[in-house]
Scaffold this active site. Structure first.
Site, mmCIF file in Angstrom:
data_model
loop_
_atom_site.group_PDB
_atom_site.id
_atom_site.type_symbol
_atom_site.label_atom_id
_atom_site.label_comp_id
_atom_site.label_asym_id
_atom_site.label_seq_id
_atom_site.Cartn_x
_atom_site.Cartn_y
_atom_site.Cartn_z
ATOM 1 C CD GLU A 143 -2.924 -1.206 0.035
ATOM 2 O OE1 GLU A 143 -2.953 -0.194 -0.640
ATOM 3 O OE2 GLU A 143 -3.565 -2.243 -0.187
ATOM 4 C CG HIS A 198 -4.225 -5.294 2.093
ATOM 5 N ND1 HIS A 198 -4.474 -3.996 1.903
ATOM 6 C CD2 HIS A 198 -5.031 -5.753 3.029
ATOM 7 C CE1 HIS A 198 -5.280 -3.491 2.792
ATOM 8 N NE2 HIS A 198 -5.745 -4.466 3.788
ATOM 9 C CB CYS A 238 -5.882 -2.759 6.712
ATOM 10 S SG CYS A 238 -6.166 -4.668 6.786
#
Length: 200
Positions: free
Chosen positions: A86, A167, A149
């Site tokens: 991310e 992830h 998250c």
């Protein structure tokens, strides 16, 4: 005596819709794959509660008490088929999906009055290249969601400690499910962590 630098590495407990969280399993397996301390740099592995309250009661306390030099969060996303690094967190929180305790986010913004997004502060492109050397599908992502998250990455970036979130997909169900096995996730994860250790 020089104290070692610490890299905090976290996964999450199961949550509604995800009775087996592969990142919790990774946190149990990784200490056997990585030498605990190399050149004054050590890993600390923790499994976080998948609750909005745990965001402050556990995760924030770990950041404060450990004062790590880097943080790598791992989480599972049921919609992913690849490993996703991310690149940012957004200032949003879903109020629809309950956490593991049945509670919901109190507000639609993680931090009212703050910026709309925060950029990951560890070198995502280098981590992508390191993970890709495992031969597995890896991608950079701009969408960490609006669940815990995303909130965890938002908080860690805001703490000023270099941080990133990775992830992974759910574990495969049955022999015809082509999603990554736990062993494959572990291989890519080890390469990511070795790259971070090399860089700090």
């Amino acid at each position: 005596m020089a104290y070692p630098k610490t890299i905090l590495v976290t996964g999450f407990e199961p949550f509604p819709g995800m009775p087996v969280n592969p990142t919790a399993l990774l946190m149990e397996r990784l200490p056997r794959r990585l030498i605990p301390e190399v050149r004054g740099i050590r890993f600390r592995f923790e499994i976080l509660p998948t609750t909005w309250a745990g965001r402050f009661e556990v995760t924030d306390r770990l950041r404060t008490e450990l004062a790590p030099h880097a943080i790598v969060h791992f989480g599972v996303d049921g919609s992913r088929r690849t490993i996703n690094i991310e690149t940012r967190a957004v200032n949003r929180a879903t109020r629809v999906k309950p956490d593991a305790s049945g509670a919901h986010a109190e507000t639609a913004l993680l931090e009212p009055g703050a910026e709309s997004a925060r950029t990951s502060t560890l070198p995502v492109r280098s981590l992508h290249q390191a993970a890709a050397r495992s031969g597995l599908p890896v991608a950079l992502s701009r969408d960490a969601g609006t669940y815990l998250c995303n909130a965890t990455l938002w908080d860690s970036i805001g703490s000023g400690i270099p941080a990133v979130f990775v992830h992974v997909p759910p574990l495969p169900r049955g022999r015809f499910d082509r999603r990554l096995s736990l062993q494959q996730m572990e291989s890519a994860t080890v390469r990511i962590l070795q790259e971070i250790r090399r860089r700090i």
